[in-house]
Design a protein around this motif. Structure first.
Motif, mmCIF file in Angstrom:
data_model
loop_
_atom_site.group_PDB
_atom_site.id
_atom_site.type_symbol
_atom_site.label_atom_id
_atom_site.label_comp_id
_atom_site.label_asym_id
_atom_site.label_seq_id
_atom_site.Cartn_x
_atom_site.Cartn_y
_atom_site.Cartn_z
ATOM 1 N N LEU A 1 2.929 42.191 34.799
ATOM 2 C CA LEU A 1 3.948 41.136 34.757
ATOM 3 C C LEU A 1 4.849 41.285 33.532
ATOM 4 N N VAL A 2 4.292 41.689 32.406
ATOM 5 C CA VAL A 2 5.101 41.888 31.196
ATOM 6 C C VAL A 2 6.065 43.057 31.389
ATOM 7 N N ARG A 3 5.575 44.166 31.941
ATOM 8 C CA ARG A 3 6.455 45.322 32.178
ATOM 9 C C ARG A 3 7.583 44.945 33.135
ATOM 10 N N PHE A 4 7.245 44.176 34.174
ATOM 11 C CA PHE A 4 8.283 43.738 35.104
ATOM 12 C C PHE A 4 9.286 42.825 34.400
ATOM 13 N N ASN A 5 8.782 41.913 33.590
ATOM 14 C CA ASN A 5 9.666 40.993 32.871
ATOM 15 C C ASN A 5 10.633 41.763 31.976
ATOM 16 N N ASN A 6 10.137 42.768 31.285
ATOM 17 C CA ASN A 6 10.987 43.571 30.406
ATOM 18 C C ASN A 6 12.053 44.313 31.204
ATOM 19 N N ALA A 7 11.659 44.901 32.337
ATOM 20 C CA ALA A 7 12.609 45.627 33.182
ATOM 21 C C ALA A 7 13.626 44.668 33.798
ATOM 22 N N ALA A 8 13.160 43.494 34.210
ATOM 23 C CA ALA A 8 14.064 42.498 34.798
ATOM 24 C C ALA A 8 15.078 42.021 33.762
ATOM 25 N N ALA A 9 14.619 41.773 32.547
ATOM 26 C CA ALA A 9 15.514 41.318 31.479
ATOM 27 C C ALA A 9 16.555 42.393 31.169
ATOM 28 N N ALA A 10 16.130 43.646 31.111
ATOM 29 C CA ALA A 10 17.058 44.748 30.825
ATOM 30 C C ALA A 10 18.104 44.908 31.924
ATOM 31 N N ALA A 11 17.711 44.573 33.167
ATOM 32 C CA ALA A 11 18.620 44.717 34.308
ATOM 33 C C ALA A 11 19.421 43.442 34.577
ATOM 34 N N GLY A 12 19.129 42.376 33.822
ATOM 35 C CA GLY A 12 19.809 41.104 34.069
ATOM 36 C C GLY A 12 19.346 40.427 35.342
ATOM 37 N N PHE A 13 18.116 40.735 35.768
ATOM 38 C CA PHE A 13 17.544 40.157 36.989
ATOM 39 C C PHE A 13 16.727 38.928 36.622
ATOM 40 N N GLU A 14 17.118 37.785 37.161
ATOM 41 C CA GLU A 14 16.401 36.547 36.870
ATOM 42 C C GLU A 14 15.409 36.237 37.985
ATOM 43 N N TYR A 15 14.274 35.693 37.601
ATOM 44 C CA TYR A 15 13.230 35.300 38.550
ATOM 45 C C TYR A 15 12.445 34.164 37.922
ATOM 46 N N ILE A 16 11.596 33.532 38.705
ATOM 47 C CA ILE A 16 10.743 32.479 38.153
ATOM 48 C C ILE A 16 9.289 32.742 38.541
ATOM 49 N N VAL A 17 8.404 32.156 37.762
ATOM 50 C CA VAL A 17 6.967 32.264 38.000
ATOM 51 C C VAL A 17 6.417 30.854 38.174
#
Length: 105
Positions: free
Chosen positions: A65-81
């Protein structure tokens, strides 16, 4: 007694993709989660990661989940948990990830 199997149930909700996790997320399930999260991000659709049915998470699951969060932040992809039950959410609190990941209230 056999431990609960980790499952990812993808579903649609109001045009968004929901990945509902259940069972025990550990080293065995982390690669499957990584693959599902990457595919969800690639779709470009709004994403919700639902932890409400998760019974257990270890450092492998947290790491995915942390790796995904980092990749999402770098790509400007927002999501919620959506937070899991107390025994699952405690792992996020103890590691400080409750402040780092986009948990919905």
């Amino acid at each position: 007694m056999k431990p609960p199997v980790f499952k990812i149930e993808p579903r649609e909700a109001d045009g968004a993709l929901v990945l509902a996790l259940s069972g025990e997320l550990d080293l065995a399930g982390a690669p499957e989660l990584t693959e599902a999260l990457d595919a969800a991000k690639a779709s470009g659709r709004p994403l919700t990661v639902d932890l409400r049915e998760l019974e257990f998470i270890d450092s492998s699951g947290l790491g995915a989940l942390v790796r995904f969060n980092n990749a999402a932040a770098a790509a400007g992809f927002e999501y919620i948990v959506l937070p899991g039950p107390p025994q699952v959410h405690r792992a996020f609190v103890l590691s400080g990830l409750d402040q780092a990941l986009p948990f919905s209230s």
